[in-house]
Design an enzyme around this catalytic site. Structure first.
Site, PDB file in Angstrom:
ATOM      1  N   GLU A  96      13.955 -18.058 -53.259  1.00  0.00           N
ATOM      2  CA  GLU A  96      13.639 -19.436 -52.914  1.00  0.00           C
ATOM      3  C   GLU A  96      14.256 -20.398 -53.920  1.00  0.00           C
ATOM      4  O   GLU A  96      14.535 -20.035 -55.065  1.00  0.00           O
ATOM      5  CB  GLU A  96      12.120 -19.633 -52.846  1.00  0.00           C
ATOM      6  CG  GLU A  96      11.406 -19.118 -54.062  1.00  0.00           C
ATOM      7  CD  GLU A  96       9.917 -18.876 -53.822  1.00  0.00           C
ATOM      8  OE1 GLU A  96       9.537 -18.458 -52.722  1.00  0.00           O
ATOM      9  OE2 GLU A  96       9.163 -19.104 -54.762  1.00  0.00           O
ATOM     10  N   CYS A 109      15.550 -26.398 -58.620  1.00  0.00           N
ATOM     11  CA  CYS A 109      15.015 -25.250 -59.347  1.00  0.00           C
ATOM     12  C   CYS A 109      15.492 -24.013 -58.595  1.00  0.00           C
ATOM     13  O   CYS A 109      15.099 -23.788 -57.453  1.00  0.00           O
ATOM     14  CB  CYS A 109      13.496 -25.336 -59.372  1.00  0.00           C
ATOM     15  SG  CYS A 109      12.714 -23.916 -60.131  1.00  0.00           S
ATOM     16  N   CYS A 116      11.240  -9.914 -60.176  1.00  0.00           N
ATOM     17  CA  CYS A 116      11.437  -9.994 -61.629  1.00  0.00           C
ATOM     18  C   CYS A 116      10.794  -8.779 -62.271  1.00  0.00           C
ATOM     19  O   CYS A 116       9.745  -8.307 -61.839  1.00  0.00           O
ATOM     20  CB  CYS A 116      10.808 -11.276 -62.185  1.00  0.00           C
ATOM     21  SG  CYS A 116      11.064 -11.490 -63.968  1.00  0.00           S
ATOM     22  N   CYS A 120       4.851 -10.917 -65.832  1.00  0.00           N
ATOM     23  CA  CYS A 120       3.871 -11.850 -66.410  1.00  0.00           C
ATOM     24  C   CYS A 120       2.681 -11.938 -65.437  1.00  0.00           C
ATOM     25  O   CYS A 120       2.889 -12.057 -64.222  1.00  0.00           O
ATOM     26  CB  CYS A 120       4.511 -13.216 -66.622  1.00  0.00           C
ATOM     27  SG  CYS A 120       6.011 -13.091 -67.624  1.00  0.00           S
ATOM     28  N   CYS A 123       2.165 -14.744 -62.628  1.00  0.00           N
ATOM     29  CA  CYS A 123       3.358 -15.191 -61.907  1.00  0.00           C
ATOM     30  C   CYS A 123       3.525 -14.421 -60.594  1.00  0.00           C
ATOM     31  O   CYS A 123       3.538 -13.184 -60.582  1.00  0.00           O
ATOM     32  CB  CYS A 123       4.584 -14.983 -62.793  1.00  0.00           C
ATOM     33  SG  CYS A 123       6.127 -15.304 -61.939  1.00  0.00           S
ATOM     34  N   CYS A 340       6.287 -20.634 -58.653  1.00  0.00           N
ATOM     35  CA  CYS A 340       7.310 -19.622 -58.771  1.00  0.00           C
ATOM     36  C   CYS A 340       6.998 -18.402 -57.906  1.00  0.00           C
ATOM     37  O   CYS A 340       6.011 -17.719 -58.119  1.00  0.00           O
ATOM     38  CB  CYS A 340       7.324 -19.266 -60.256  1.00  0.00           C
ATOM     39  SG  CYS A 340       8.413 -18.002 -60.747  1.00  0.00           S
TER      40      CYS A 340
HETATM   41  N1  SAH Z   1      11.648 -16.107 -65.924  1.00  0.00           N
HETATM   42  C1  SAH Z   1      11.830 -17.355 -66.537  1.00  0.00           C
HETATM   43  C2  SAH Z   1      12.099 -18.490 -65.562  1.00  0.00           C
HETATM   44  C3  SAH Z   1      11.335 -18.468 -64.271  1.00  0.00           C
HETATM   45  S1  SAH Z   1       9.614 -18.763 -64.377  1.00  0.00           S
HETATM   46  C4  SAH Z   1      10.641 -17.684 -67.422  1.00  0.00           C
HETATM   47  O1  SAH Z   1       9.643 -16.990 -67.344  1.00  0.00           O
HETATM   48  O2  SAH Z   1      10.766 -18.614 -68.221  1.00  0.00           O
HETATM   49  C5  SAH Z   1       9.577 -20.531 -64.692  1.00  0.00           C
HETATM   50  C6  SAH Z   1       8.341 -20.992 -65.410  1.00  0.00           C
HETATM   51  O3  SAH Z   1       7.189 -20.937 -64.536  1.00  0.00           O
HETATM   52  C7  SAH Z   1       7.999 -20.169 -66.635  1.00  0.00           C
HETATM   53  O4  SAH Z   1       7.651 -21.012 -67.705  1.00  0.00           O
HETATM   54  C8  SAH Z   1       6.778 -19.401 -66.162  1.00  0.00           C
HETATM   55  O5  SAH Z   1       5.986 -18.982 -67.251  1.00  0.00           O
HETATM   56  C9  SAH Z   1       6.106 -20.413 -65.278  1.00  0.00           C
HETATM   57  N2  SAH Z   1       5.129 -19.903 -64.341  1.00  0.00           N
HETATM   58  C10 SAH Z   1       5.138 -18.747 -63.645  1.00  0.00           C
HETATM   59  N3  SAH Z   1       4.034 -18.636 -62.880  1.00  0.00           N
HETATM   60  C11 SAH Z   1       3.297 -19.746 -63.098  1.00  0.00           C
HETATM   61  C12 SAH Z   1       2.047 -20.214 -62.612  1.00  0.00           C
HETATM   62  N4  SAH Z   1       1.330 -19.509 -61.759  1.00  0.00           N
HETATM   63  N5  SAH Z   1       1.608 -21.407 -63.068  1.00  0.00           N
HETATM   64  C13 SAH Z   1       2.315 -22.120 -63.955  1.00  0.00           C
HETATM   65  N6  SAH Z   1       3.505 -21.741 -64.443  1.00  0.00           N
HETATM   66  C14 SAH Z   1       3.986 -20.558 -64.028  1.00  0.00           C
HETATM   67 FE1  SF4 Z   2       9.564 -13.194 -64.469  1.00  0.00          FE
HETATM   68 FE2  SF4 Z   2       7.652 -14.803 -63.598  1.00  0.00          FE
HETATM   69 FE3  SF4 Z   2       7.546 -13.840 -66.075  1.00  0.00          FE
HETATM   70 FE4  SF4 Z   2       9.408 -15.686 -65.447  1.00  0.00          FE
HETATM   71  S1  SF4 Z   2       7.202 -15.964 -65.444  1.00  0.00           S
HETATM   72  S2  SF4 Z   2       9.699 -13.769 -66.607  1.00  0.00           S
HETATM   73  S3  SF4 Z   2       9.832 -15.098 -63.308  1.00  0.00           S
HETATM   74  S4  SF4 Z   2       7.429 -12.633 -64.188  1.00  0.00           S
END
Ligand code: SAH
Ligand code: SF4
Length: 350
Positions: A96, A109, A116, A120, A123, A340
């Site tokens: 997306e 974005c 991934c 995390c 996420c 995300c």
């Molecule tokens: N993988 C990279 C970039 C993609 S995620 C990274 O982790 O930085 C982009 C941002 O969205 C990151 O800062 C991530 O921690 C945040 N993110 C992911 N899931 C989220 C959520 N549920 N609420 C708020 N931020 C979130």
């Molecule tokens: Fe991957 Fe989501 Fe963690 Fe970014 S925040 S590194 S997209 S798992």
């Protein structure tokens, strides 16, 4: 058109395109003509290249695909300022990309991977697991898609953040090749400073990025300022703990004299108390940086909740009292699963 058997034309840099054209017995300037058509005119089918001889257009059509992304579900936020599009790749993987309108800015974005590997816990993309890397052309095509839409209303892309699905430093080469292609002076010519790459903290990637001296902005997803909490939220912290991460960040600033943005998703009761803000302030003391806090966007697989407005403000004030600049970001399009990976996860459930 979504033909996986053909090479995606956006996977080529200008030199590679020139080499192919020369192999075909064409003059070198044909490559520049095609390049301009792709990245300035934003054409997406060989038939549009009317300045090229007919036989060459046919050969291009036989050799290359001009689209690997098929747009599917589109969601717009209720205020109309955020649009999220789900794309299907030729191998049925879903990614997306989001467009955000803000004042004069037209920020995209974009995704760097399908799924991934980093896992995390809050996420939605992390919950999907790793599927595959995107090619540089597949990353570029997300930008072209929205650039064409904006062109139709007399506007243009102004900023690009690699903060969609995936970890950009896990797919380093393709992400940088895509940025170079979009940055190319004979093409879209988007200035390097208009790009931001966000990483979960892959230390070798940060080092490499610093060594290359790129003018692209760097954002680090921090979310916690002690190892115990950070490892529980971001498993990669076990491999690259905070001390190593912060050393790499300081080296980056030293080498480039550029400010780092630290991202912090505020999760109620988890990382949003004054104590957490104090801990963060001492971690960042004296650094050339900026903190973006954003209330957590709740996702299906994680029970954490967004912080309250009051707590977000208190967090910001604590940081500012220690002279750490901090901005509270709004989760744009929370009403449209703009978090995300959330749209792609929904599509997979169907
Ligand atoms: N993988 C990279 C970039 C993609 S995620 C990274 O982790 O930085 C982009 C941002 O969205 C990151 O800062 C991530 O921690 C945040 N993110 C992911 N899931 C989220 C959520 N549920 N609420 C708020 N931020 C979130
Ligand atoms: Fe991957 Fe989501 Fe963690 Fe970014 S925040 S590194 S997209 S798992």
């Amino acid at each position: 058109m979504n033909d996986s058997d053909q090479a995606l034309i956006y996977d080529l840099d200008l030199e590679a395109l020139e080499k192919i054209l020369i192999d075909w017995g064409e003059p070198r300037y044909r490559a520049s003509q095609i390049w301009t058509g792709l990245y300035q005119q934003l054409w997406n089918s060989p038939q549009e290249f009317t300045s090229l001889p007919h036989a060459l257009r046919t050969r291009l059509a036989e050799t290359f695909s001009f689209s690997h992304l098929t747009a599917g579900a589109v969601k717009k936020s209720s205020d109309g300022e955020t649009t999220k599009t789900l794309f299907t790749l030729p191998d049925e993987k879903a990614i997306e990309a989001v467009m955000m309108l803000y004042d004069q800015r037209r920020t995209l974005c974009i995704s760097s991977q399908a799924g991934c590997l980093m896992g995390c816990i809050f996420c939605a993309t992390g919950a999907m697991g790793f599927q595959r890397h995107l090619s540089s052309g597949e990353i570029v095509e997300q930008v072209l898609y929205y650039a064409r839409q904006l062109r139709a209303v007399g506007e243009a892309v102004t900023n690009i953040v690699v903060m969609g699905m995936g970890e950009p430093f896990h797919n380093y080469e393709a992400v940088m090749a895509a940025i170079d292609r979009l940055n190319h002076p004979q093409g879209m010519n988007l200035g390097a400073r208009r790009f931001t790459v966000s990483t979960v903290g892959l230390v070798p990637g940060i080092r490499r990025f610093a060594a290359e001296g790129r003018q692209v902005n760097l954002a680090i997803s921090l979310h916690a300022a002690n190892n115990e909490l950070r490892s529980s939220l971001l498993p990669i912290n076990k491999k690259y703990p905070l001390s190593e991460l912060m050393t790499a960040c300081r080296e980056y600033i030293q080498a480039t004299n550029r400010r780092i943005t630290f991202e912090w998703a505020l999760i109620q009761g988890v990382n949003d108390t004054p104590r957490h803000a104090e801990e963060l302030a001492s971690l960042l003391e004296g650094m050339l940086c900026h903190v973006n806090v954003i209330p957590l966007n709740p996702t299906d697989g994680y029970s954490g909740q967004a912080t309250t407005r009051e707590r977000a403000l208190a967090f910001q004030q604590t940081l500012q009292a220690h002279e750490v600049p901090c901005t509270i970001r709004l989760r744009r399009g929370i009403d449209m699963q703009a978090g995300c990976g959330q749209l792609a996860t929904q599509a997979r459930k169907k």
